[in-house]
Write a protein that holds these residues in place. Structure first.
Motif, PDB file in Angstrom:
ATOM      1  N   HIS A 141      -8.144  12.737   0.173  1.00  0.00           N
ATOM      2  CA  HIS A 141      -7.214  11.623   0.003  1.00  0.00           C
ATOM      3  C   HIS A 141      -6.514  11.299   1.308  1.00  0.00           C
ATOM      4  O   HIS A 141      -6.414  10.131   1.717  1.00  0.00           O
ATOM      5  CB  HIS A 141      -6.190  11.968  -1.086  1.00  0.00           C
ATOM      6  CG  HIS A 141      -5.153  10.913  -1.272  1.00  0.00           C
ATOM      7  ND1 HIS A 141      -3.992  10.865  -0.512  1.00  0.00           N
ATOM      8  CD2 HIS A 141      -5.096   9.855  -2.109  1.00  0.00           C
ATOM      9  CE1 HIS A 141      -3.270   9.817  -0.889  1.00  0.00           C
ATOM     10  NE2 HIS A 141      -3.908   9.200  -1.871  1.00  0.00           N
ATOM     11  N   ASP A 142      -6.019  12.347   1.991  1.00  0.00           N
ATOM     12  CA  ASP A 142      -5.279  12.105   3.229  1.00  0.00           C
ATOM     13  C   ASP A 142      -6.166  11.478   4.289  1.00  0.00           C
ATOM     14  O   ASP A 142      -5.766  10.528   4.981  1.00  0.00           O
ATOM     15  CB  ASP A 142      -4.686  13.420   3.747  1.00  0.00           C
ATOM     16  CG  ASP A 142      -3.562  13.920   2.861  1.00  0.00           C
ATOM     17  OD1 ASP A 142      -3.082  13.136   2.024  1.00  0.00           O
ATOM     18  OD2 ASP A 142      -3.187  15.099   2.988  1.00  0.00           O
ATOM     19  N   HIS A 200      -6.049   7.175   4.557  1.00  0.00           N
ATOM     20  CA  HIS A 200      -5.378   6.692   5.763  1.00  0.00           C
ATOM     21  C   HIS A 200      -6.295   5.812   6.599  1.00  0.00           C
ATOM     22  O   HIS A 200      -5.942   4.673   6.953  1.00  0.00           O
ATOM     23  CB  HIS A 200      -4.888   7.881   6.591  1.00  0.00           C
ATOM     24  CG  HIS A 200      -4.370   7.481   7.937  1.00  0.00           C
ATOM     25  ND1 HIS A 200      -3.146   6.869   8.103  1.00  0.00           N
ATOM     26  CD2 HIS A 200      -4.924   7.580   9.183  1.00  0.00           C
ATOM     27  CE1 HIS A 200      -2.957   6.611   9.384  1.00  0.00           C
ATOM     28  NE2 HIS A 200      -4.015   7.041  10.070  1.00  0.00           N
ATOM     29  N   ARG A 255      -0.107  15.802   8.086  1.00  0.00           N
ATOM     30  CA  ARG A 255      -0.613  15.117   6.893  1.00  0.00           C
ATOM     31  C   ARG A 255       0.494  14.352   6.178  1.00  0.00           C
ATOM     32  O   ARG A 255       0.250  13.278   5.604  1.00  0.00           O
ATOM     33  CB  ARG A 255      -1.252  16.127   5.949  1.00  0.00           C
ATOM     34  CG  ARG A 255      -2.531  16.770   6.460  1.00  0.00           C
ATOM     35  CD  ARG A 255      -3.589  15.751   6.757  1.00  0.00           C
ATOM     36  NE  ARG A 255      -4.877  16.375   7.067  1.00  0.00           N
ATOM     37  CZ  ARG A 255      -5.876  15.766   7.682  1.00  0.00           C
ATOM     38  NH1 ARG A 255      -5.739  14.507   8.081  1.00  0.00           N
ATOM     39  NH2 ARG A 255      -6.997  16.400   7.920  1.00  0.00           N
ATOM     40  N   GLU A 305       0.299  10.421   5.510  1.00  0.00           N
ATOM     41  CA  GLU A 305       0.389   9.803   4.191  1.00  0.00           C
ATOM     42  C   GLU A 305       1.504   8.771   4.136  1.00  0.00           C
ATOM     43  O   GLU A 305       1.367   7.706   3.512  1.00  0.00           O
ATOM     44  CB  GLU A 305       0.622  10.886   3.135  1.00  0.00           C
ATOM     45  CG  GLU A 305       0.761  10.362   1.713  1.00  0.00           C
ATOM     46  CD  GLU A 305      -0.474   9.635   1.226  1.00  0.00           C
ATOM     47  OE1 GLU A 305      -0.335   8.785   0.327  1.00  0.00           O
ATOM     48  OE2 GLU A 305      -1.590   9.915   1.736  1.00  0.00           O
ATOM     49  N   THR A 365       0.272   5.714   5.862  1.00  0.00           N
ATOM     50  CA  THR A 365      -0.711   5.045   5.006  1.00  0.00           C
ATOM     51  C   THR A 365      -0.026   4.257   3.907  1.00  0.00           C
ATOM     52  O   THR A 365      -0.385   3.098   3.628  1.00  0.00           O
ATOM     53  CB  THR A 365      -1.657   6.092   4.390  1.00  0.00           C
ATOM     54  OG1 THR A 365      -2.330   6.792   5.436  1.00  0.00           O
ATOM     55  CG2 THR A 365      -2.689   5.424   3.502  1.00  0.00           C
ATOM     56  N   ASN A 366       0.955   4.849   3.267  1.00  0.00           N
ATOM     57  CA  ASN A 366       1.674   4.144   2.201  1.00  0.00           C
ATOM     58  C   ASN A 366       2.399   2.921   2.736  1.00  0.00           C
ATOM     59  O   ASN A 366       2.486   1.881   2.071  1.00  0.00           O
ATOM     60  CB  ASN A 366       2.669   5.085   1.525  1.00  0.00           C
ATOM     61  CG  ASN A 366       1.977   6.132   0.671  1.00  0.00           C
ATOM     62  OD1 ASN A 366       0.833   5.960   0.274  1.00  0.00           O
ATOM     63  ND2 ASN A 366       2.668   7.225   0.403  1.00  0.00           N
ATOM     64  N   GLY A 392      -0.794  10.605  -3.417  1.00  0.00           N
ATOM     65  CA  GLY A 392      -0.327  10.924  -2.075  1.00  0.00           C
ATOM     66  C   GLY A 392       0.969  11.700  -2.083  1.00  0.00           C
ATOM     67  O   GLY A 392       1.124  12.702  -1.369  1.00  0.00           O
TER      68      GLY A 392
END
Length: 444
Positions: free
Chosen positions: A246-247, A251, A352, A356, A359-360, A403
């Protein structure tokens, strides 16, 4: 009745008292298996046959110590009554012990000459009741009753035979004890040992079976716990892999999406900026592929391979902020305090979390500014990411996304704290604090 062969008592009574002090648990021994039942039938028939052979030899030798024997048919029937019930001894141990004991006494009353094999059958019946009796209280009192009955019959037999002792029967006596008293004491001692061992060995066999059962239960429980631990390890590894995927993927794909959108908007009017954005998309794709390849190599490794978080530490945050800047955000990075050496796992966790958060911001915040700060305190490391976006939607619960769940898991693994919420002045904040050991808090 022969004094040495007919009564089995006093010492056995002492063993009974000792045995009663070991109170059994509620465990009930399972009944015999089919193979054990078949073996009992074979043993019972074999013992009955040996008893019949011994009866023939005894009568042929004229060994009638109890007196004139009954008819031949009655002798055979009493011998079978004492020995043949052993064929079902483990199926109905209490009933078999009662039947054999009663038949044993009556056979002696009727002067049946076969006693040697019958004594063995009586011993086995009492032992079996102690080893296989499922109701321990009932098994105990039945054995006590049998011993008391045998004791009573011994007393009666001694009283009857004492008056019939012929003169000169003890002419060869040379010991310090009166001969008749010595004979009685000898018979009582031998029979006490007989009954005592029957009772003691039966109890020992039952306790041994209970312990085997407990060991089997414990072994089964250990196997169950081992399976649970193995399953938890698999689940934990799946969670770790899911978090890493996911990370890494989220991203870089988010960055590529933002940059591709920017390329589409400026392609016609500013080709140079479009080429720069496309180069950033290409670089993000290569980085994502490299990260995925590294993770797959770790998964394929069969030995204990330490995960080397190449390109995934706090020393690489500048590249992460540069990617956000390339995606169109006004991104800044500030490092405060004296940097100290960090364990690789902690450094990767901090990286990480910032990744995250960035990314958010790119995916959801509709922000234009993002600020990343790293603070080295005396006893903790703090990473703080803020933006000027619209914050969390009204009614949203922090921590429900994958996340945010991953961030909380990483922080919890290092006994840290995480704050993820909207800011009062607008925007969103993600702040994580990691405790540092004293040995780590040394300037680099």
């Amino acid at each position: 009745m022969d004094d040495a062969a007919s009564v089995r008592g006093l010492a056995g009574a002492c063993v009974i008292v000792a045995g009663m002090s070991v109170e059994p648990t509620a465990w009930r021994r399972p009944g015999p298996t089919g193979e054990q039942r078949r073996n009992d039938v074979f043993v019972g028939v074999a013992v009955a046959a040996v008893a019949q052979l011994n009866l023939v030899l005894t009568t042929s030798a004229g060994y009638f110590v109890l007196g004139a024997p009954p008819s031949r048919l009655e002798q055979v029937l009493w011998t079978l009554a004492v020995t043949l019930p052993l064929a079902v001894r483990r199926r109905w141990p209490a009933a078999v012990a009662i039947v054999i004991s009663a038949a044993f006494i009556v056979a002696q009353v009727r002067h049946s000459p076969e006693q040697q094999v019958s004594n063995g059958a009586l011993y086995v019946s009492i032992y079996t009741l102690g080893a296989w009796g499922r109701d321990r209280r009932w098994a105990r009192w039945v054995r006590i009753a049998i011993i008391v009955a045998m004791f009573a019959w011994l007393a009666i037999a001694i009283g009857i035979s004492a008056s019939d002792v012929p003169e000169g029967a003890f002419s060869n006596a040379a010991g310090p004890v009166e001969p008749l008293l010595a004979t009685i004491a000898n018979g009582v001692l031998l029979n006490a040992l007989f009954f005592g061992f029957a009772y003691l060995f039966g109890e020992t066999a039952w306790i041994s079976a209970r312990r085997r059962h407990q060991l089997e239960v414990q072994a089964q429980e250990l196997r169950r716990l081992a399976a649970e631990v193995s399953e938890q390890a698999v689940i934990g590894e799946r969670v770790r892999i899911a978090r890493e995927l996911h990370d890494v993927v989220a991203h870089h794909v988010s960055v590529m999406g933002v940059q591709a959108s920017a390329t589409r908007r400026v392609m016609d009017r500013d080709p140079a900026k479009a080429r720069t954005a496309l180069a950033a998309v290409e670089q993000s794709a290569r980085t994502a592929v490299d990260e995925l390849r590294r993770m797959l190599n770790l998964l394929r490794a069969t030995g204990d391979v330490e995960e080397r978080p190449s390109g995934s530490g706090v020393d690489r945050l500048d590249a992460l902020v540069a990617n956000a800047r390339d995606a169109g955000l006004t991104a800044t990075l500030g490092v405060y305090g004296e940097p100290v050496p960090l364990p690789e796992s902690l450094s990767q966790a901090a990286y990480r979390i910032v990744q995250e958060a960035v990314t958010n911001t790119l995916k959801h915040a509709n922000a234009s500014v993002i600020d990343v700060r790293v603070r080295y305190h005396a006893a903790e490391l703090e990473v703080d990411v803020t933006d000027d976006g619209h914050g969390a939607p009204p009614g949203a619960h922090a921590g429900v996304g994958l996340g945010l769940i991953g961030m909380r898991e990483r922080v919890a693994a290092h006994e840290g704290t995480l704050e993820a919420r909207s800011r009062s002045g607008g925007g969103y904040r993600v702040r994580a604090r990691f405790p540092l050991a004293q040995t780590e808090a040394v300037p680099a």
